[in-house]
Design a protein around this motif. Structure first.
Motif, PDB file in Angstrom:
ATOM      1  N   GLN A 264     -23.179 -29.662 -16.317  1.00  0.00           N
ATOM      2  CA  GLN A 264     -23.419 -30.835 -17.156  1.00  0.00           C
ATOM      3  C   GLN A 264     -22.341 -31.893 -16.951  1.00  0.00           C
ATOM      4  O   GLN A 264     -22.610 -33.078 -17.099  1.00  0.00           O
ATOM      5  N   LEU A 265     -21.144 -31.464 -16.597  1.00  0.00           N
ATOM      6  CA  LEU A 265     -20.073 -32.422 -16.333  1.00  0.00           C
ATOM      7  C   LEU A 265     -20.446 -33.342 -15.175  1.00  0.00           C
ATOM      8  O   LEU A 265     -20.065 -34.516 -15.146  1.00  0.00           O
ATOM      9  N   LEU A 266     -21.217 -32.829 -14.225  1.00  0.00           N
ATOM     10  CA  LEU A 266     -21.617 -33.646 -13.078  1.00  0.00           C
ATOM     11  C   LEU A 266     -22.525 -34.792 -13.487  1.00  0.00           C
ATOM     12  O   LEU A 266     -22.743 -35.712 -12.697  1.00  0.00           O
ATOM     13  N   ASP A 267     -23.084 -34.747 -14.700  1.00  0.00           N
ATOM     14  CA  ASP A 267     -23.997 -35.786 -15.160  1.00  0.00           C
ATOM     15  C   ASP A 267     -23.307 -36.896 -15.944  1.00  0.00           C
ATOM     16  O   ASP A 267     -23.964 -37.838 -16.369  1.00  0.00           O
ATOM     17  N   THR A 268     -22.002 -36.781 -16.178  1.00  0.00           N
ATOM     18  CA  THR A 268     -21.337 -37.783 -17.001  1.00  0.00           C
ATOM     19  C   THR A 268     -21.293 -39.128 -16.280  1.00  0.00           C
ATOM     20  O   THR A 268     -21.312 -39.204 -15.053  1.00  0.00           O
ATOM     21  N   ARG A 269     -21.213 -40.168 -17.072  1.00  0.00           N
ATOM     22  CA  ARG A 269     -21.243 -41.522 -16.535  1.00  0.00           C
ATOM     23  C   ARG A 269     -20.116 -41.765 -15.541  1.00  0.00           C
ATOM     24  O   ARG A 269     -20.291 -42.451 -14.542  1.00  0.00           O
ATOM     25  N   GLU A 270     -18.959 -41.179 -15.807  1.00  0.00           N
ATOM     26  CA  GLU A 270     -17.810 -41.408 -14.937  1.00  0.00           C
ATOM     27  C   GLU A 270     -18.029 -40.860 -13.537  1.00  0.00           C
ATOM     28  O   GLU A 270     -17.503 -41.387 -12.556  1.00  0.00           O
ATOM     29  N   LEU A 271     -18.833 -39.792 -13.419  1.00  0.00           N
ATOM     30  CA  LEU A 271     -19.049 -39.161 -12.118  1.00  0.00           C
ATOM     31  C   LEU A 271     -20.380 -39.541 -11.487  1.00  0.00           C
ATOM     32  O   LEU A 271     -20.687 -39.091 -10.388  1.00  0.00           O
ATOM     33  N   ARG A 272     -21.156 -40.360 -12.199  1.00  0.00           N
ATOM     34  CA  ARG A 272     -22.506 -40.646 -11.721  1.00  0.00           C
ATOM     35  C   ARG A 272     -22.514 -41.301 -10.346  1.00  0.00           C
ATOM     36  O   ARG A 272     -23.381 -41.039  -9.519  1.00  0.00           O
ATOM     37  N   GLY A 273     -21.520 -42.162 -10.087  1.00  0.00           N
ATOM     38  CA  GLY A 273     -21.503 -42.860  -8.815  1.00  0.00           C
ATOM     39  C   GLY A 273     -21.350 -41.941  -7.626  1.00  0.00           C
ATOM     40  O   GLY A 273     -21.843 -42.233  -6.526  1.00  0.00           O
ATOM     41  N   LEU A 274     -20.677 -40.798  -7.801  1.00  0.00           N
ATOM     42  CA  LEU A 274     -20.499 -39.869  -6.686  1.00  0.00           C
ATOM     43  C   LEU A 274     -21.832 -39.352  -6.172  1.00  0.00           C
ATOM     44  O   LEU A 274     -22.021 -39.174  -4.964  1.00  0.00           O
ATOM     45  N   PHE A 275     -22.758 -39.116  -7.088  1.00  0.00           N
ATOM     46  CA  PHE A 275     -23.979 -38.424  -6.711  1.00  0.00           C
ATOM     47  C   PHE A 275     -25.093 -39.364  -6.276  1.00  0.00           C
ATOM     48  O   PHE A 275     -26.248 -38.962  -6.173  1.00  0.00           O
ATOM     49  N   LYS A 276     -24.725 -40.621  -6.018  1.00  0.00           N
ATOM     50  CA  LYS A 276     -25.645 -41.479  -5.285  1.00  0.00           C
ATOM     51  C   LYS A 276     -25.617 -41.122  -3.801  1.00  0.00           C
ATOM     52  O   LYS A 276     -26.513 -41.476  -3.054  1.00  0.00           O
ATOM     53  N   ASN A 277     -24.550 -40.420  -3.414  1.00  0.00           N
ATOM     54  CA  ASN A 277     -24.485 -39.890  -2.054  1.00  0.00           C
ATOM     55  C   ASN A 277     -25.467 -38.724  -1.937  1.00  0.00           C
ATOM     56  O   ASN A 277     -25.451 -37.805  -2.758  1.00  0.00           O
ATOM     57  N   LYS A 278     -26.339 -38.758  -0.931  1.00  0.00           N
ATOM     58  CA  LYS A 278     -27.411 -37.773  -0.863  1.00  0.00           C
ATOM     59  C   LYS A 278     -26.893 -36.353  -0.629  1.00  0.00           C
ATOM     60  O   LYS A 278     -27.467 -35.376  -1.113  1.00  0.00           O
ATOM     61  N   GLU A 279     -25.769 -36.207   0.101  1.00  0.00           N
ATOM     62  CA  GLU A 279     -25.240 -34.868   0.359  1.00  0.00           C
ATOM     63  C   GLU A 279     -24.683 -34.247  -0.920  1.00  0.00           C
ATOM     64  O   GLU A 279     -24.903 -33.067  -1.205  1.00  0.00           O
ATOM     65  N   LEU A 280     -23.965 -35.049  -1.705  1.00  0.00           N
ATOM     66  CA  LEU A 280     -23.432 -34.554  -2.973  1.00  0.00           C
ATOM     67  C   LEU A 280     -24.557 -34.274  -3.962  1.00  0.00           C
ATOM     68  O   LEU A 280     -24.516 -33.285  -4.702  1.00  0.00           O
ATOM     69  N   ALA A 281     -25.557 -35.154  -3.989  1.00  0.00           N
ATOM     70  CA  ALA A 281     -26.685 -34.935  -4.896  1.00  0.00           C
ATOM     71  C   ALA A 281     -27.434 -33.649  -4.539  1.00  0.00           C
ATOM     72  O   ALA A 281     -27.869 -32.908  -5.429  1.00  0.00           O
ATOM     73  N   ALA A 282     -27.559 -33.372  -3.236  1.00  0.00           N
ATOM     74  CA  ALA A 282     -28.243 -32.148  -2.820  1.00  0.00           C
ATOM     75  C   ALA A 282     -27.478 -30.916  -3.267  1.00  0.00           C
ATOM     76  O   ALA A 282     -28.066 -29.932  -3.741  1.00  0.00           O
ATOM     77  N   ALA A 283     -26.151 -30.956  -3.128  1.00  0.00           N
ATOM     78  CA  ALA A 283     -25.342 -29.818  -3.566  1.00  0.00           C
ATOM     79  C   ALA A 283     -25.466 -29.602  -5.067  1.00  0.00           C
ATOM     80  O   ALA A 283     -25.626 -28.471  -5.541  1.00  0.00           O
ATOM     81  N   ARG A 284     -25.396 -30.688  -5.834  1.00  0.00           N
ATOM     82  CA  ARG A 284     -25.533 -30.578  -7.280  1.00  0.00           C
ATOM     83  C   ARG A 284     -26.890 -29.998  -7.666  1.00  0.00           C
ATOM     84  O   ARG A 284     -26.976 -29.069  -8.483  1.00  0.00           O
ATOM     85  N   ASP A 285     -27.956 -30.522  -7.082  1.00  0.00           N
ATOM     86  CA  ASP A 285     -29.298 -30.095  -7.463  1.00  0.00           C
ATOM     87  C   ASP A 285     -29.555 -28.643  -7.074  1.00  0.00           C
ATOM     88  O   ASP A 285     -30.218 -27.898  -7.804  1.00  0.00           O
ATOM     89  N   LEU A 286     -29.017 -28.221  -5.921  1.00  0.00           N
ATOM     90  CA  LEU A 286     -29.219 -26.840  -5.503  1.00  0.00           C
ATOM     91  C   LEU A 286     -28.460 -25.884  -6.419  1.00  0.00           C
ATOM     92  O   LEU A 286     -28.972 -24.815  -6.769  1.00  0.00           O
ATOM     93  N   HIS A 287     -27.269 -26.266  -6.836  1.00  0.00           N
ATOM     94  CA  HIS A 287     -26.519 -25.432  -7.779  1.00  0.00           C
ATOM     95  C   HIS A 287     -27.241 -25.363  -9.129  1.00  0.00           C
ATOM     96  O   HIS A 287     -27.225 -24.323  -9.788  1.00  0.00           O
ATOM     97  N   ARG A 288     -27.843 -26.466  -9.546  1.00  0.00           N
ATOM     98  CA  ARG A 288     -28.620 -26.442 -10.792  1.00  0.00           C
ATOM     99  C   ARG A 288     -29.753 -25.425 -10.703  1.00  0.00           C
ATOM    100  O   ARG A 288     -29.949 -24.601 -11.599  1.00  0.00           O
ATOM    101  N   GLN A 289     -30.504 -25.500  -9.624  1.00  0.00           N
ATOM    102  CA  GLN A 289     -31.642 -24.603  -9.478  1.00  0.00           C
ATOM    103  C   GLN A 289     -31.193 -23.148  -9.397  1.00  0.00           C
ATOM    104  O   GLN A 289     -31.804 -22.266 -10.002  1.00  0.00           O
ATOM    105  N   THR A 290     -30.113 -22.897  -8.655  1.00  0.00           N
ATOM    106  CA  THR A 290     -29.617 -21.528  -8.529  1.00  0.00           C
ATOM    107  C   THR A 290     -29.186 -20.981  -9.881  1.00  0.00           C
ATOM    108  O   THR A 290     -29.507 -19.839 -10.241  1.00  0.00           O
ATOM    109  N   TRP A 291     -28.468 -21.803 -10.657  1.00  0.00           N
ATOM    110  CA  TRP A 291     -28.004 -21.342 -11.965  1.00  0.00           C
ATOM    111  C   TRP A 291     -29.179 -21.080 -12.899  1.00  0.00           C
ATOM    112  O   TRP A 291     -29.209 -20.062 -13.595  1.00  0.00           O
ATOM    113  N   VAL A 292     -30.156 -21.958 -12.915  1.00  0.00           N
ATOM    114  CA  VAL A 292     -31.322 -21.775 -13.782  1.00  0.00           C
ATOM    115  C   VAL A 292     -32.091 -20.527 -13.379  1.00  0.00           C
ATOM    116  O   VAL A 292     -32.541 -19.750 -14.232  1.00  0.00           O
ATOM    117  N   ASP A 293     -32.240 -20.297 -12.066  1.00  0.00           N
ATOM    118  CA  ASP A 293     -32.955 -19.103 -11.609  1.00  0.00           C
ATOM    119  C   ASP A 293     -32.248 -17.824 -12.065  1.00  0.00           C
ATOM    120  O   ASP A 293     -32.891 -16.859 -12.489  1.00  0.00           O
TER     121      ASP A 293
END
Length: 799
Positions: A264-293
């Motif tokens: 959830q920290l990755l979603d804060t406004r202060e860090l939002r600009g980092l995840f406009k990068n597609k590689e960082l966004a992919a890492a974040r999203d894959l970790h989300r899915q893995t944790w939820v699974d």
């Protein structure tokens, strides 16, 4: 509704290469728009549909997320500003036009009028029906405002490796609530890029980290976010690699709620600009899915599943959300005792709020304290007693030997060996300033826990506080301690010191000031005598040792050293029973007993025999195979030594019966009394206190879980409820009865993140006080639901 074209057309800010730089008419955010996409449109994160026309002018259209009238045209803005504002805008436009015509090669971004943006209306969140399972199990939490979705990228990102392979499952259908022998597979679904929920927490100002210190996860990401905006585009690949490594390490080393908080920290406004990068966004999203699974395979309680469903909503993981809702639909509330559930829910929430203090310290405040200590090490010379003080503090914080702070302490001590060091008083004063915020928060947490009658957790926080600040007078006074010659003692130990006796680990209570005689092998037994002679004398049943402690009278024919060790164990078990079952000893008197500020009306009596032969001959054993037992009619428990050892598992099991039975007026159903005793029978020392550990440390409960996972037969929750009387308990396979009773109590204490622990202790208290009610009254769930939850809990508990 078909969107209509906005009449306001702001000029492009700058144009270099194949891109046009301009601002969105809806939210005034700077946009880098490819010229090759002239005539194409997309929805910006604010909801405005954007089109680049043939003149490289950004055209704004009102999309589905923007209400009618949400974007006002420029002439409306001018009217709103008034005549003076209009004149200023006119002058600014003229000046911008003139400068642009004079210098067409060096395009300068000028301030231009922007249409007034109206905040997009948040989409309405559907509210579950009052009769739905979700609404009945737990109230729907409020939905936070959705975050803007990231700008679309031209290509899908490549997958990022994770430390553990994510579980797999098919996209169709839902996970079964009762898991089969093998865990259900969860398919690696494509990354679902959608808005996330911000963490509602204030982020402290960013500090530049010391180069030789490993920063915590959150501080490392904030540092990277601060550098991101200043980093040249051609150098960002190296920064991306560092951030990926930080995310990989931080999320692979965290589990459960800590991992959820970090995601959830990755979603804060202060860090939002980092995840406009597609590689960082992919890492974040894959970790989300893995944790939820992973959580989908383990979650079995209504609160855990509701939290998981909300995260799936926030992260737009639609398939996982459907699986979660399927599991929730099978957790039907009980139709019995519906009137009592509203009040019980409020009490449950109050207890959960108080218990969250402990988790907050462990996962958040501890990290902040380590950061403060790192800064303290940079500023102060440390050697001698200062080094020892910090080393003890790191031990209290359970830092591993290779932790960076321990390495820095060794380096700082080497540098400071020849430097001028602070006096002990000044060093302690400055260290106290560093510890003060943490100490203050721990005291606040203790007060909340005591108000909720959670004296056991409050005691643990007191111990943590004293380990950080050993001389904290307020903490010692809160525990009822007394200071004698600079050392703090529990009230009973202090009273014995005043009487001239001190505790000795080998010889129990000994007269103060006779160390030489003790070293020579003499002990005081109505006079000074040799240890060998005293042991021989008291090995007879008609003249045993009679030793007293704070809560026990131990009558023993075993050697004195063995008797003293057992007496220490008795006190440790007594304290552990209070820590685990604190709500059973509710009220101020119960808390005073835990802290040692009050005494029992009568000490509990325990008999210890030197051999099994003595035990069988003199203890009036109910069955020949007994290794120890508690007799309610005789108000005493009986054990024996097997050579130099004592079966502490048997001793701890029977002591739970004795403590709960003699400190209450009644007797609980057999399954409940035996299950509570099984919970503590394998407790072990972790430092100065006993600990029950986890599931792998509880032998009978672990065997129950392993048998279920292997497809074996074990009693269900409903089945074990039938073993209420002694005759029913002794029928059938008694080993299976013990396993199922222990598993049932363990389940009720730990399921749903421990959210029903207080409800179970209320049930235990009522049963021992002659006011037992069915489990549905306490948990608000049907027996069928509790059956299902318990089977799923142990099917997925240990893998």
């Amino acid at each position: 509704m078909t969107p209509s074209e906005d009449t306001s057309r702001p000029e492009p800010r700058s144009s270099t290469g194949g891109h046009a730089h301009m601002r969105c008419p809806g939210c005034r955010t700077k946009i880098r728009f490819p010229k090759q996409r002239r005539g194409q449109s997309y929805i910006h994160s604010c909801g405005t549909r954007l089109v680049l026309d043939s003149r490289s002018v950004l055209v704004g259209q009102r999309g589905a997320l923007i209400p009618r009238g949400g974007q006002r045209s420029a002439w409306k803005v001018a009217l709103g500003l008034g005549l003076a504002g209009t004149l200023l805008l006119f002058v600014a436009l003229r000046r911008a036009s003139y400068e642009a015509s004079q210098n067409s090669e060096a395009l300068t971004v000028q301030a231009t009028p922007q249409p007034v943006a109206v905040e997009p209306r948040a989409p309405r969140t559907p509210t579950p029906d009052a009769d739905s399972p979700e609404a009945a199990v737990l109230p729907e939490p409020q939905q936070p405002e959705p975050k803007p979705e990231p700008e679309p990228e031209p290509e899908a990102p490549a997958p990022v490796a994770t430390p553990e392979a994510a579980p797999t499952a098919t996209d169709e259908g839902s996970a079964s609530l009762i898991r089969p022998e093998a865990p259900p597979a969860v398919e690696q679904l494509p990354v679902e890029k959608e808005p996330s929920t911000p963490v509602p927490a204030e982020i402290p100002p960013q500090l530049e980290p010391a180069p030789d210190v490993e920063l915590p996860f959150d501080e490392g990401l904030r540092t990277a976010a601060a550098r991101w905006s200043e980093c040249p585009r051609e150098e960002r690949s190296a920064l991306v690699a560092q951030i990926l490594a930080l995310i990989e390490t931080g999320l692979s080393e965290s589990h459960g709620q800590l991992a959820a908080r970090r995601l959830q920290l990755l979603d804060t406004r202060e860090l939002r600009g980092l995840f406009k990068n597609k590689e960082l966004a992919a890492a974040r999203d894959l970790h989300r899915q893995t944790w939820v699974d992973q959580r989908l395979l383990q979650a079995c309680g209504p609160y855990e599943l509701l939290q998981l469903r909300e995260l799936c909503k926030d992260w737009k993981l639609k398939t996982r959300r459907k699986q979660t809702e399927t599991l929730l639909s099978r957790l039907q509330p009980s139709s019995r005792f519906a009137g009592a559930q509203k009040a019980r829910s409020k009490v449950r929430e109050r207890r959960a709020s108080a218990e969250a203090v402990v988790a907050t310290f462990q996962h958040e405040r501890r990290s902040e304290l380590l950061d403060a200590l790192a800064g303290f090490l940079d500023q102060q010379p440390v050697c001698g007693t200062a080094r020892d003080r910090l080393s003890a503090l790191f031990d209290a914080l359970q830092l591993e030997p290779g932790h960076p702070l321990r390495q820095r302490l060794a380096e700082a001590a080497a540098v400071s060996a020849t430097a001028l060091t602070l006096s002990d008083e000044k060093f302690d004063a400055q260290l106290s300033k560093v510890l003060k915020p943490t100490i203050t928060e721990l005291f606040d947490g203790i007060e909340k826990l005591l108000e909720a009658d959670l004296g056991g957790l409050a005691f643990d926080l007191y111990q943590t506080l004293i380990s950080l600040d050993p001389d904290n007078e307020r903490a010692h006074r809160g525990l009822g301690h007394e200071r004698i010659d600079g050392v703090w003692y529990r009230a009973y130990e202090a009273s014995m010191l005043h009487a001239g006796f001190a505790w000795h680990d080998r010889y129990a209570w000994v007269p103060v000031g006779h160390e030489e005689r003790l070293a020579a092998g003499e002990i005081f037994d109505r006079g000074w005598t040799s240890l060998v002679a005293a042991d021989q004398k008291h090995s007879q049943v008609d003249d045993p040792w009679r030793l007293q402690s704070e809560h026990f009278t131990l009558i023993s024919t075993a050697p004195l050293e063995q008797t003293a060790a057992v007496l220490q164990r008795l006190e440790a078990v007594f304290l552990q029973v209070f820590r685990n079952f604190d709500l059973f000893f509710r009220g101020e008197q119960g808390q005073r007993l835990i802290f040692g500020a009050a005494q029992l009306d009568a000490r509990l009596v325990v008999h210890l025999f030197a051999s099994r032969e003595q035990f069988l001959e003199h203890a009036d054993v109910p069955v020949d195979w007994a290794a120890g037992f508690y007799s309610p009619t005789r108000a005493a428990s009986f054990f024996y030594c097997d050579g130099p050892t004592v079966s502490f598992s048997v001793l701890q099991h029977e002591l739970v019966h004795q403590i709960l039975g003699e400190l209450s007026p009644g007797h609980a159903p057999s399954w409940l009394a035996e299950g509570a005793a099984v919970l503590l029978e394998d407790a072990f020392f972790a430092g100065a206190l006993l600990s029950t550990g986890g599931l792998v440390d509880n032998g009978r409960v672990l065997r129950y879980a392993r048998n279920l996972q292997a497809g074996g037969n074990e009693h269900s929750f409903r089945a074990i409820l039938r073993y209420a009387s002694g005759a029913q308990w002794d029928s059938g396979d008694i080993s299976a009865n013990y396993r199922a009773a222990g598993a049932s109590v363990y389940f009720m204490m730990h399921v749903d993140g421990g959210r029903f622990r207080g409800d179970f202790l209320d049930m235990l208290y009522d049963a021992y006080h002659g006011a037992a009610r069915p489990p549905e009254y306490y948990f608000g769930l049907s027996l069928e639901c509790l059956d299902t939850m318990m089977e799923r809990y142990f099917q997925t508990a240990v893998r």
